[in-house]
Design a protein around this motif. Structure first.
Motif, PDB file in Angstrom:
ATOM      1  N   ALA A 205       0.804  -1.225   0.000  1.00  0.00           N
ATOM      2  CA  ALA A 205       0.000   0.000   0.000  1.00  0.00           C
ATOM      3  C   ALA A 205       0.832   1.267   0.000  1.00  0.00           C
ATOM      4  O   ALA A 205       0.362   2.318  -0.438  1.00  0.00           O
ATOM      5  CB  ALA A 205      -0.929   0.014   1.212  1.00  0.00           C
ATOM      6  N   GLY A 206       2.061   1.199   0.534  1.00  0.00           N
ATOM      7  CA  GLY A 206       2.812   2.434   0.659  1.00  0.00           C
ATOM      8  C   GLY A 206       4.122   2.231   1.369  1.00  0.00           C
ATOM      9  O   GLY A 206       4.784   1.203   1.194  1.00  0.00           O
ATOM     10  N   VAL A 207       4.505   3.202   2.208  1.00  0.00           N
ATOM     11  CA  VAL A 207       5.827   3.206   2.826  1.00  0.00           C
ATOM     12  C   VAL A 207       5.729   3.501   4.319  1.00  0.00           C
ATOM     13  O   VAL A 207       4.782   4.127   4.792  1.00  0.00           O
ATOM     14  CB  VAL A 207       6.751   4.255   2.171  1.00  0.00           C
ATOM     15  CG1 VAL A 207       7.005   3.910   0.722  1.00  0.00           C
ATOM     16  CG2 VAL A 207       6.177   5.658   2.295  1.00  0.00           C
ATOM     17  N   LYS A 208       6.762   3.039   5.026  1.00  0.00           N
ATOM     18  CA  LYS A 208       6.897   3.347   6.449  1.00  0.00           C
ATOM     19  C   LYS A 208       8.162   4.168   6.658  1.00  0.00           C
ATOM     20  O   LYS A 208       9.195   3.900   6.031  1.00  0.00           O
ATOM     21  CB  LYS A 208       6.973   2.072   7.290  1.00  0.00           C
ATOM     22  CG  LYS A 208       7.105   2.338   8.802  1.00  0.00           C
ATOM     23  CD  LYS A 208       7.168   1.056   9.589  1.00  0.00           C
ATOM     24  CE  LYS A 208       7.234   1.326  11.091  1.00  0.00           C
ATOM     25  NZ  LYS A 208       7.272   0.064  11.864  1.00  0.00           N
ATOM     26  N   MET A 251      10.704  13.725   2.777  1.00  0.00           N
ATOM     27  CA  MET A 251      10.377  12.311   2.572  1.00  0.00           C
ATOM     28  C   MET A 251       8.866  12.113   2.505  1.00  0.00           C
ATOM     29  O   MET A 251       8.350  11.390   1.644  1.00  0.00           O
ATOM     30  CB  MET A 251      10.999  11.475   3.693  1.00  0.00           C
ATOM     31  CG  MET A 251      12.522  11.423   3.629  1.00  0.00           C
ATOM     32  SD  MET A 251      13.318  10.953   5.194  1.00  0.00           S
ATOM     33  CE  MET A 251      12.868   9.220   5.327  1.00  0.00           C
ATOM     34  N   ILE A 252       8.147  12.763   3.417  1.00  0.00           N
ATOM     35  CA  ILE A 252       6.684  12.658   3.409  1.00  0.00           C
ATOM     36  C   ILE A 252       6.117  13.235   2.116  1.00  0.00           C
ATOM     37  O   ILE A 252       5.243  12.634   1.473  1.00  0.00           O
ATOM     38  CB  ILE A 252       6.099  13.346   4.657  1.00  0.00           C
ATOM     39  CG1 ILE A 252       6.416  12.513   5.907  1.00  0.00           C
ATOM     40  CG2 ILE A 252       4.592  13.566   4.511  1.00  0.00           C
ATOM     41  CD1 ILE A 252       6.044  13.182   7.221  1.00  0.00           C
ATOM     42  N   ASP A 253       6.624  14.371   1.698  1.00  0.00           N
ATOM     43  CA  ASP A 253       6.144  14.977   0.449  1.00  0.00           C
ATOM     44  C   ASP A 253       6.411  14.067  -0.747  1.00  0.00           C
ATOM     45  O   ASP A 253       5.548  13.901  -1.617  1.00  0.00           O
ATOM     46  CB  ASP A 253       6.819  16.329   0.227  1.00  0.00           C
ATOM     47  CG  ASP A 253       6.265  17.437   1.117  1.00  0.00           C
ATOM     48  OD1 ASP A 253       5.162  17.235   1.686  1.00  0.00           O
ATOM     49  OD2 ASP A 253       6.926  18.481   1.246  1.00  0.00           O
ATOM     50  N   ALA A 254       7.605  13.481  -0.801  1.00  0.00           N
ATOM     51  CA  ALA A 254       7.961  12.636  -1.945  1.00  0.00           C
ATOM     52  C   ALA A 254       7.073  11.399  -2.009  1.00  0.00           C
ATOM     53  O   ALA A 254       6.598  11.010  -3.087  1.00  0.00           O
ATOM     54  CB  ALA A 254       9.430  12.237  -1.853  1.00  0.00           C
ATOM     55  N   ILE A 262       1.258   6.498   3.711  1.00  0.00           N
ATOM     56  CA  ILE A 262       2.448   6.655   4.549  1.00  0.00           C
ATOM     57  C   ILE A 262       2.080   6.374   6.002  1.00  0.00           C
ATOM     58  O   ILE A 262       1.126   6.952   6.538  1.00  0.00           O
ATOM     59  CB  ILE A 262       3.034   8.076   4.454  1.00  0.00           C
ATOM     60  CG1 ILE A 262       3.218   8.503   2.991  1.00  0.00           C
ATOM     61  CG2 ILE A 262       4.366   8.157   5.193  1.00  0.00           C
ATOM     62  CD1 ILE A 262       3.489   9.989   2.831  1.00  0.00           C
ATOM     63  N   GLY A 263       2.843   5.498   6.629  1.00  0.00           N
ATOM     64  CA  GLY A 263       2.763   5.300   8.068  1.00  0.00           C
ATOM     65  C   GLY A 263       4.079   5.735   8.689  1.00  0.00           C
ATOM     66  O   GLY A 263       5.146   5.284   8.257  1.00  0.00           O
ATOM     67  N   VAL A 264       4.031   6.644   9.648  1.00  0.00           N
ATOM     68  CA  VAL A 264       5.256   7.152  10.277  1.00  0.00           C
ATOM     69  C   VAL A 264       5.286   6.758  11.743  1.00  0.00           C
ATOM     70  O   VAL A 264       4.376   7.098  12.509  1.00  0.00           O
ATOM     71  CB  VAL A 264       5.372   8.683  10.146  1.00  0.00           C
ATOM     72  CG1 VAL A 264       6.640   9.177  10.843  1.00  0.00           C
ATOM     73  CG2 VAL A 264       5.397   9.104   8.685  1.00  0.00           C
ATOM     74  N   ARG A 291      -5.107   8.190   3.420  1.00  0.00           N
ATOM     75  CA  ARG A 291      -5.124   7.307   4.591  1.00  0.00           C
ATOM     76  C   ARG A 291      -3.762   7.249   5.295  1.00  0.00           C
ATOM     77  O   ARG A 291      -3.358   6.193   5.786  1.00  0.00           O
ATOM     78  CB  ARG A 291      -5.603   5.889   4.217  1.00  0.00           C
ATOM     79  CG  ARG A 291      -6.893   5.842   3.377  1.00  0.00           C
ATOM     80  CD  ARG A 291      -8.093   6.348   4.162  1.00  0.00           C
ATOM     81  NE  ARG A 291      -9.267   6.521   3.339  1.00  0.00           N
ATOM     82  CZ  ARG A 291     -10.251   5.620   3.191  1.00  0.00           C
ATOM     83  NH1 ARG A 291     -10.185   4.460   3.807  1.00  0.00           N
ATOM     84  NH2 ARG A 291     -11.282   5.900   2.447  1.00  0.00           N
ATOM     85  N   HIS A 292      -3.037   8.359   5.326  1.00  0.00           N
ATOM     86  CA  HIS A 292      -1.784   8.413   6.088  1.00  0.00           C
ATOM     87  C   HIS A 292      -2.087   8.253   7.582  1.00  0.00           C
ATOM     88  O   HIS A 292      -3.177   8.599   8.053  1.00  0.00           O
ATOM     89  CB  HIS A 292      -1.071   9.748   5.872  1.00  0.00           C
ATOM     90  CG  HIS A 292      -0.716  10.040   4.454  1.00  0.00           C
ATOM     91  ND1 HIS A 292      -0.413   9.059   3.529  1.00  0.00           N
ATOM     92  CD2 HIS A 292      -0.606  11.223   3.783  1.00  0.00           C
ATOM     93  CE1 HIS A 292      -0.128   9.613   2.364  1.00  0.00           C
ATOM     94  NE2 HIS A 292      -0.244  10.919   2.489  1.00  0.00           N
ATOM     95  N   TYR A 293      -1.084   7.776   8.335  1.00  0.00           N
ATOM     96  CA  TYR A 293      -1.328   7.604   9.772  1.00  0.00           C
ATOM     97  C   TYR A 293      -0.042   7.638  10.580  1.00  0.00           C
ATOM     98  O   TYR A 293       1.041   7.339  10.087  1.00  0.00           O
ATOM     99  CB  TYR A 293      -2.110   6.322  10.063  1.00  0.00           C
ATOM    100  CG  TYR A 293      -1.481   5.016   9.603  1.00  0.00           C
ATOM    101  CD1 TYR A 293      -0.828   4.177  10.507  1.00  0.00           C
ATOM    102  CD2 TYR A 293      -1.591   4.587   8.289  1.00  0.00           C
ATOM    103  CE1 TYR A 293      -0.294   2.962  10.114  1.00  0.00           C
ATOM    104  CE2 TYR A 293      -1.076   3.369   7.879  1.00  0.00           C
ATOM    105  CZ  TYR A 293      -0.415   2.565   8.789  1.00  0.00           C
ATOM    106  OH  TYR A 293       0.109   1.355   8.380  1.00  0.00           O
ATOM    107  N   VAL A 294      -0.209   8.037  11.829  1.00  0.00           N
ATOM    108  CA  VAL A 294       0.857   8.039  12.826  1.00  0.00           C
ATOM    109  C   VAL A 294       0.874   6.681  13.506  1.00  0.00           C
ATOM    110  O   VAL A 294      -0.168   6.172  13.939  1.00  0.00           O
ATOM    111  CB  VAL A 294       0.643   9.149  13.874  1.00  0.00           C
ATOM    112  CG1 VAL A 294       1.654   9.033  15.005  1.00  0.00           C
ATOM    113  CG2 VAL A 294       0.721  10.519  13.214  1.00  0.00           C
ATOM    114  N   ILE A 295       2.052   6.083  13.582  1.00  0.00           N
ATOM    115  CA  ILE A 295       2.221   4.787  14.235  1.00  0.00           C
ATOM    116  C   ILE A 295       2.717   5.005  15.664  1.00  0.00           C
ATOM    117  O   ILE A 295       3.690   5.724  15.890  1.00  0.00           O
ATOM    118  CB  ILE A 295       3.206   3.911  13.447  1.00  0.00           C
ATOM    119  CG1 ILE A 295       2.658   3.621  12.046  1.00  0.00           C
ATOM    120  CG2 ILE A 295       3.484   2.611  14.183  1.00  0.00           C
ATOM    121  CD1 ILE A 295       3.661   2.967  11.107  1.00  0.00           C
TER     122      ILE A 295
END
Length: 458
Positions: A205-208, A251-254, A262-264, A291-295
């Motif tokens: 789905a994306g990146v961490k 990094m988040i923008d890219a 993005i999950g951070v 659907r970005h989220y804070v981990i």
């Protein structure tokens, strides 16, 4: 129309079916046909779908839930470590208690670990989970559990029909719990090609991104000082806090501009604030429902919760962490830090999309223990920590089912028991609401159903 085309393959009736729909409706029975929910309602409403070929299961008061979605679980690592848990090892109460290597070498061992986890999770009623971080940043990692080859193993197992859960994965272009750089991250986004989606079973789905460490180790990036006067820092390369923050935002923008979720991993109050602001800015540029989220989000100030809620940013946290580590947090940051610590109640009240997860093998993958911790905030020592942040059972259940489906971008077809959705079910051998929450882990999982197929039964 023939009887075969109108009758159900599976009917569960005479119990409490927690639909977890928009109204948290509780029904008596559910019918499954061709892997989908055909009907939900009273026993009499579902009875016409029982035919000669229907498997009829009298529930006798038992509970049916949507299949559990553990939205942050390291499946390869869990398959290596189980029944050992990292939290037990840190506490000196457990470790590796099975004959297993300390490092996975090659596809055969990784596949074996994934399939071991598949059987374990099926026994707990888990039908979906997120692998939060597999990729080239860990290709030379010490455990062999987090490299890019594991993504291909998952895709292969899914294509072979061997997974017993739906798996969502995030790519990792830095070190697990360690350093990364904006240049390496952007190179990964540009050059790494993840395996193709296996519809309904596996998807990248994306990146961490790892923003910072954790408060008890004084490695989370904080506004308030630790007791030794330090503030921690971001894990991203840079000569100063300002350079590291700029790199994180880049990094988040890219990743956002490349179309990724993005999950951070962010735990300190300064880290969570910066991540929330960076997410909000990226989302405001194009309005994409990313659907970005804070981990984890150990420390979340009220103003940060407001940003998260207003921008549609999720929080994925583990209810077992505060009940286990609050004294360590106080030792590192003082009592005042508890005002913003693991604010599950405050997050829901602010309108934040809240997912509960295990982070296994850090904590047990048994969601029943996590739900009990969220509802009671009671640790194994009997102490209640953060009582004001307790959730109701129905709220915690949503955080293990329909909200993780939202995180997956899949709430329209899974996460609740509603006609037309996939038949992913967890059957408990008893009444969920008749059991004291602290005793929930003793309520057996009697059956797990994935796509209408029984994958676990006792």
């Amino acid at each position: 129309m023939s009887e075969e085309s109108t009758t159900a393959d599976l009917v569960l009736t005479g119990g409490r079916v927690h639909t977890v729909d928009a109204h948290d409706r509780v029904a008596e029975a559910v019918a499954v046909r061709d892997g989908r929910i055909a009907r939900v309602g009273t026993a009499s409403e579902v009875a016409p779908l029982v035919g000669k070929g229907t498997r009829l299961i009298p529930l006798k008061g038992r509970t049916v839930l949507p299949g559990i979605n553990d939205s942050h679980l390291h499946g390869v690592w869990l398959g290596l470590m189980w029944p050992g848990l990292l939290m037990d090892q840190l506490a000196g109460t457990g470790g590796h208690t099975h004959d297993a290597p300390t490092r996975l070498e090659g596809a055969e061992q990784r596949r074996r670990a994934i399939l071991r986890t598949a059987d374990l999770l099926a026994s707990f009623g888990v039908t979906s989970y997120t692998e939060p971080g597999l990729g080239p940043g860990e290709d030379e990692g010490p455990s062999g559990c987090f490299g890019s080859a594991a993504l291909r193993d998952y895709a292969d197992l899914a294509a072979e029909g061997l997974l017993k859960a739906r798996v969502t994965a995030l790519m990792l272009f830095g070190e697990l719990d360690g350093r990364s750089s904006a240049a390496e991250f952007e190179e990964g986004l540009r050059d790494f090609k993840p395996p193709a989606e296996v519809p309904g079973r596996f998807r990248v789905a994306g990146v961490k991104i790892f923003a910072d460490g954790i408060p008890p180790m004084r490695t989370a990036w904080t506004d308030r000082p630790y007791t030794d006067g330090s503030h921690g820092s971001l894990l991203i390369d840079g000569e100063s806090d300002g350079e590291r923050e700029a790199a994180l935002r880049a990094m988040i923008d890219a990743a956002h501009d490349a179309g990724h979720q993005i999950g951070v991993h962010a735990t300190g109050d300064r880290a969570t604030r910066v991540v929330a602001d960076a997410f909000a800015a990226a989302l405001a540029r194009d309005g994409r429902d990313a659907r970005h989220y804070v981990i984890h989000g150990d420390l979340l100030a009220p103003a940060t919760l407001t940003v998260l809620a207003s921008s549609g940013i999720g929080v994925n946290t583990q209810a077992g962490i505060p009940v286990a580590t609050e004294p360590m947090l106080v030792g590192a940051l003082g009592e005042a830090a508890l005002r913003d610590a693991w604010p599950t109640r405050d997050a829901l009240d602010a309108g934040v999309r809240l997912c509960l997860s295990s982070d296994a093998p850090v904590l047990t993958p048994d969601w029943r223990a996590g739900l009990a911790a969220a509802v009671t905030r009671r640790g194994l020592d009997g102490a209640v920590r953060g009582q004001a942040q307790r959730l109701a059972v129905a709220e915690a259940l949503r955080a293990y089912t329909i909200t993780p489906a939202w995180q997956d971008g899949a709430e329209d077809w899974k996460g609740s028991i509603e006609a037309g959705k996939v038949a992913d079910l967890c059957v408990l051998d008893g009444d969920l609401l008749a059991v004291e929450p602290q005793a929930l882990p003793s309520l057996p999982v009697a059956m797990t159903v994935l796509d209408g197929r029984v994958v676990h039964e006792v």
